[in-house]
Design an enzyme around this catalytic site. Structure first.
Site, PDB file in Angstrom:
ATOM      1  N   THR A   1      41.604  50.910  35.874  1.00  0.00           N
ATOM      2  CA  THR A   1      42.847  51.579  36.282  1.00  0.00           C
ATOM      3  C   THR A   1      43.034  52.914  35.569  1.00  0.00           C
ATOM      4  O   THR A   1      43.621  53.845  36.117  1.00  0.00           O
ATOM      5  CB  THR A   1      44.034  50.623  36.007  1.00  0.00           C
ATOM      6  OG1 THR A   1      43.913  49.523  36.906  1.00  0.00           O
ATOM      7  CG2 THR A   1      45.374  51.284  36.210  1.00  0.00           C
TER       8      THR A   1
ATOM      9  N   SER B   1      37.144  46.610  37.022  1.00  0.00           N
ATOM     10  CA  SER B   1      36.393  45.709  36.147  1.00  0.00           C
ATOM     11  C   SER B   1      36.213  44.316  36.734  1.00  0.00           C
ATOM     12  O   SER B   1      35.471  43.510  36.177  1.00  0.00           O
ATOM     13  CB  SER B   1      36.997  45.656  34.743  1.00  0.00           C
ATOM     14  OG  SER B   1      38.222  44.999  34.713  1.00  0.00           O
TER      15      SER B   1
ATOM     16  N   THR C   1      41.144  46.740  32.487  1.00  0.00           N
ATOM     17  CA  THR C   1      41.719  45.733  31.579  1.00  0.00           C
ATOM     18  C   THR C   1      41.373  44.297  31.986  1.00  0.00           C
ATOM     19  O   THR C   1      41.440  43.391  31.155  1.00  0.00           O
ATOM     20  CB  THR C   1      43.265  45.848  31.522  1.00  0.00           C
ATOM     21  OG1 THR C   1      43.795  45.640  32.832  1.00  0.00           O
ATOM     22  CG2 THR C   1      43.702  47.190  30.981  1.00  0.00           C
ATOM     23  N   ASP C   2      41.022  44.100  33.276  1.00  0.00           N
ATOM     24  CA  ASP C   2      40.837  42.722  33.751  1.00  0.00           C
ATOM     25  C   ASP C   2      39.741  41.960  33.004  1.00  0.00           C
ATOM     26  O   ASP C   2      39.882  40.768  32.739  1.00  0.00           O
ATOM     27  CB  ASP C   2      40.533  42.708  35.254  1.00  0.00           C
ATOM     28  CG  ASP C   2      41.767  43.065  36.088  1.00  0.00           C
ATOM     29  OD1 ASP C   2      42.886  43.039  35.547  1.00  0.00           O
ATOM     30  OD2 ASP C   2      41.606  43.359  37.293  1.00  0.00           O
TER      31      ASP C   2
HETATM   32  N1  ASP Z   1      42.105  46.359  38.173  1.00  0.00           N
HETATM   33  C1  ASP Z   1      41.934  47.033  36.954  1.00  0.00           C
HETATM   34  C2  ASP Z   1      40.567  46.792  36.357  1.00  0.00           C
HETATM   35  O1  ASP Z   1      39.666  47.508  36.712  1.00  0.00           O
HETATM   36  C3  ASP Z   1      42.987  46.677  36.004  1.00  0.00           C
HETATM   37  C4  ASP Z   1      43.097  47.652  34.877  1.00  0.00           C
HETATM   38  O2  ASP Z   1      42.195  48.388  34.549  1.00  0.00           O
HETATM   39  O3  ASP Z   1      44.173  47.648  34.265  1.00  0.00           O
HETATM   40  O4  ASP Z   1      40.389  45.937  35.548  1.00  0.00           O
END
Ligand code: ASP
Length: 323
Positions: free
Chosen positions: A12, A56, A89-90
């Site tokens: 993100t 991710s 973050t995932d």
């Molecule tokens: N969907 C995102 C990811 O790539 C979430 C994030 O990065 O906060 O993990």
């Protein structure tokens, strides 16, 4: 001037709304990501290396291992003080954990991310990158192992987890707390993480499945995977590692067939232990070759087993990777 290498992988932090209105998607280049951080160029010489630009949920253990190889090479470069990795973050806690297991150089490796997209009001990406770079530059972060820095907090890779789906304060190390934090004028490290065993196989050892227990679940999924000769299983049991009786029988069947089974707890903290002697209780596991994962979470224990299986398939030897 000191140098930090920033590997960008996506997430993100590097996303903006799709012009066709299909939601937020990967869009920001590594250079643009750093351009958005005020004062970064005054801190140090930053070199961007674009590893990928993916959400991710598309990260894989194989990609993590490739990233680890590139980071290890960067750490060997004489002018590099530390490494920062931007990530979604995932699954950041999984990538950070894999790198923490395979890397042994003292130079800091700092993962960071953002809960808000680059286009959102009060995007948290730029501040998180600034804190990550400052941590990577700090001598106090040497030898800490891989850390995850978000929301000004510094967490150990083995302990950190995402605890909220959207809030910028989503990352925590339940029961342990952060290692330290990044303040206005300095990086403060309050404690050092426990000593870890590092090992790096030439390749991953096959697909390991993670199964989370819930009341009354049966053994159908486990049996299907045993039949397909899965390389191994991680089971997130209840509390001390107890499971429904039918699942227990299937786990013991798997071990008898030579498939390693690792036991974790779904509690989010604490260790499975051979406390209970009833049907479904953890005692029988202890006596029958199930590997107890200690404090390691289910997703991280899965990565550990995949790495360990890349070193050996000997059951006894596999136990030693989880001691
Ligand atoms: N969907 C995102 C990811 O790539 C979430 C994030 O990065 O906060 O993990």
């Amino acid at each position: 001037m000191q140098k930090v290498v920033v590997f960008t992988t996506g997430g993100t932090i590097a996303m903006k709304p799709d012009p066709a209105g299909c939601g937020v998607v990967p869009a920001v280049s590594g250079a643009d990501l750093l351009e958005a951080v005020p004062g970064l160029k005054d801190l140090c010489n930053v070199e961007v290396r674009e590893f990928s630009n993916i959400p991710s949920c598309q990260m894989t253990p194989q990609r993590m291992l490739e990233l680890a190889c590139q980071v290890a090479r960067a750490q060997k470069e004489g002018d590099v003080q530390g490494v920062v990795i931007t990530h979604g973050t995932d699954t950041i806690e999984e990538s950070a954990y894999l790198l923490d297991t395979v890397l042994c150089d003292e130079k800091p490796v700092v993962f960071t991310a953002a809960m808000r997209a680059a286009s959102d009001t009060s995007a948290d990406g730029p501040a998180n990158i600034a804190c990550a770079v400052r941590t990577a530059l700090d001598d106090a972060a040497r030898g800490l192992g891989v850390v995850v820095v978000l929301n000004e907090q510094i967490h150990a890779a083995a302990e950190v987890t995402k605890t909220h789906a959207a809030n910028p304060a989503a990352f925590a190390s339940p029961w342990w707390g952060p290692l330290g934090y990044v303040d206005a004028d300095r990086v403060i490290i309050a404690r050092r993480p426990a000593v870890r065993r590092h090992f790096c196989p030439p390749a991953l050892g096959g697909e390991v499945y993670l199964l989370k227990m819930c009341a009354g679940c049966d053994a159908s999924v486990l049996d299907m995977l045993i039949e397909r000769r899965a390389a191994g299983f991680v089971v997130e049991g209840f509390g001390r590692g107890n499971v429904p009786p039918l699942v227990q029988q299937a786990m013991l069947r798997a071990v008898r067939l030579g498939i390693p089974v690792v036991l974790t707890t779904r509690c989010g903290a604490g260790r499975p232990y051979y406390a209970y002697g009833y049907e479904g209780g953890g005692k029988i596991f202890h006596e029958n070759g199930i590997i107890f994962a200690g404090d390691t979470s289910g997703p991280k224990a899965r990565l550990r087993l995949m790495l360990a299986l890349g070193m050996t398939s000997d059951m006894q030897a596999l136990h030693s990777f989880f001691d």
